[in-house]
Design an enzyme around this catalytic site. Structure first.
Site, PDB file in Angstrom:
ATOM      1  N   ASP A   1       0.851  -1.187   0.000  1.00  0.00           N
ATOM      2  CA  ASP A   1       0.000   0.000   0.000  1.00  0.00           C
ATOM      3  C   ASP A   1       0.886   1.235   0.000  1.00  0.00           C
ATOM      4  O   ASP A   1       2.091   1.139   0.241  1.00  0.00           O
ATOM      5  CB  ASP A   1      -1.002  -0.004   1.160  1.00  0.00           C
ATOM      6  CG  ASP A   1      -0.362   0.152   2.521  1.00  0.00           C
ATOM      7  OD1 ASP A   1       0.824  -0.224   2.676  1.00  0.00           O
ATOM      8  OD2 ASP A   1      -1.024   0.643   3.441  1.00  0.00           O
TER       9      ASP A   1
ATOM     10  N   TYR B   1       2.965   4.706   0.763  1.00  0.00           N
ATOM     11  CA  TYR B   1       3.589   5.294   1.950  1.00  0.00           C
ATOM     12  C   TYR B   1       2.563   6.188   2.652  1.00  0.00           C
ATOM     13  O   TYR B   1       1.782   6.873   1.998  1.00  0.00           O
ATOM     14  CB  TYR B   1       4.803   6.131   1.561  1.00  0.00           C
ATOM     15  CG  TYR B   1       5.931   5.338   0.927  1.00  0.00           C
ATOM     16  CD1 TYR B   1       6.554   4.291   1.602  1.00  0.00           C
ATOM     17  CD2 TYR B   1       6.402   5.661  -0.341  1.00  0.00           C
ATOM     18  CE1 TYR B   1       7.600   3.579   1.037  1.00  0.00           C
ATOM     19  CE2 TYR B   1       7.452   4.955  -0.923  1.00  0.00           C
ATOM     20  CZ  TYR B   1       8.052   3.918  -0.237  1.00  0.00           C
ATOM     21  OH  TYR B   1       9.079   3.214  -0.803  1.00  0.00           O
TER      22      TYR B   1
ATOM     23  N   PHE C   1       6.742   1.951  -4.283  1.00  0.00           N
ATOM     24  CA  PHE C   1       8.124   2.144  -3.820  1.00  0.00           C
ATOM     25  C   PHE C   1       8.675   3.542  -4.071  1.00  0.00           C
ATOM     26  O   PHE C   1       9.687   3.919  -3.505  1.00  0.00           O
ATOM     27  CB  PHE C   1       9.075   1.091  -4.430  1.00  0.00           C
ATOM     28  CG  PHE C   1       8.783  -0.304  -3.995  1.00  0.00           C
ATOM     29  CD1 PHE C   1       9.214  -0.764  -2.755  1.00  0.00           C
ATOM     30  CD2 PHE C   1       8.048  -1.166  -4.797  1.00  0.00           C
ATOM     31  CE1 PHE C   1       8.931  -2.059  -2.335  1.00  0.00           C
ATOM     32  CE2 PHE C   1       7.758  -2.460  -4.382  1.00  0.00           C
ATOM     33  CZ  PHE C   1       8.201  -2.907  -3.153  1.00  0.00           C
TER      34      PHE C   1
ATOM     35  N   HIS D   1      11.124  -9.459   0.135  1.00  0.00           N
ATOM     36  CA  HIS D   1      10.823  -8.033   0.037  1.00  0.00           C
ATOM     37  C   HIS D   1      12.100  -7.219   0.298  1.00  0.00           C
ATOM     38  O   HIS D   1      12.965  -7.645   1.075  1.00  0.00           O
ATOM     39  CB  HIS D   1       9.748  -7.669   1.061  1.00  0.00           C
ATOM     40  CG  HIS D   1       9.125  -6.336   0.848  1.00  0.00           C
ATOM     41  ND1 HIS D   1       9.673  -5.177   1.362  1.00  0.00           N
ATOM     42  CD2 HIS D   1       8.024  -5.960   0.173  1.00  0.00           C
ATOM     43  CE1 HIS D   1       8.926  -4.155   1.013  1.00  0.00           C
ATOM     44  NE2 HIS D   1       7.905  -4.593   0.294  1.00  0.00           N
TER      45      HIS D   1
END
Length: 227
Positions: free
Chosen positions: A66, A68, A79, A188
């Site tokens: 989701d 920031y 990202f 991740h």
């Protein structure tokens, strides 16, 4: 919906946007705003991933979670952060791997629009979040929208490279046809997982592997520099 301006995506997702589940999602967001919640990213940036990467130009898909949830950070690309905002730890590790793998210049900012404009779909699983509350809009309907996006990409006749970082991304794209598309899985890039699992993100060489796959498909590789 008004912030989705890319015509091909509007056509591909028309059924999704006309669905009852999307109407409920829109109502939920409206209630959030009326109650005074600050929602990120701003309305005009919610569909930036689609607007900057038209359907016909997609070469690579990167799946995030989701947005920031801090002020000024998210702008609709997984990202990525706006220029002038310090790259969060996960993005710093993304840059670390790209430097080690394909020798990009040390990034001076964290805005990944240059990637998106080359055909990298930077797709979060959930496209909005309440300020300061990670995953606060999970389970409200965005997942069906982003499932539909992955579904139409999976239906493309020409191959696409999927970079799946972490278990949520692996699960999100579990139905992708590996016979037609090239899938690269790793942990991740967050500091908690970047060096863990049997397929750690750091050292995965995912960027060069993606470019090698694109070349085999007869497509131009991605310039992973951050410009």
């Amino acid at each position: 919906m008004a912030s989705l301006t890319e015509q091909t995506w509007k056509e591909k997702l028309s059924t999704t946007f006309e669905s009852e589940s999307f109407a409920k999602l829109a109502a939920f967001l409206e209630i959030e705003r009326k109650m005074g919640a600050t929602i990120y990213p701003p309305k005009e940036d919610i569909f930036s991933a689609l607007n900057l990467c038209p359907f016909d130009k997609i070469k690579v898909v990167i799946v995030g979670q989701d947005p920031y949830h801090g002020p000024g950070q998210g702008h609709g690309l997984a990202f990525s952060v706006r220029r002038g905002v310090k790259p969060p730890p996960s993005l710093q590790n993304v840059f670390r791997e790209a430097i080690d793998d394909v020798g990009i210049a040390t990034p001076m900012h964290g805005n990944l629009e240059h990637w998106a404009r080359q055909g990298v779909l930077l797709l979060n699983t959930v496209l909005t979040v309440r300020r300061g509350e990670a995953n606060s809009h999970a389970g409200q309907g965005w997942e069906r929208v982003t499932d539909a996006i992955i579904h139409v990409v999976n239906a493309k006749s020409d191959g696409v490279v999927f970079l799946l970082w972490g278990n949520p991304a692996h699960k999100k794209a579990a139905s992708v046809d590996s016979a037609n598309h090239f899938i690269i899985r790793s942990s991740h890039p967050s500091p908690l997982g970047a060096t863990k699992t049997k397929s750690p993100f750091l050292g995965s060489r995912c960027f060069s592997r993606a470019n090698d796959a694109l070349k085999k498909m007869g497509k131009d590789p991605i310039d992973w520099n951050v410009k």
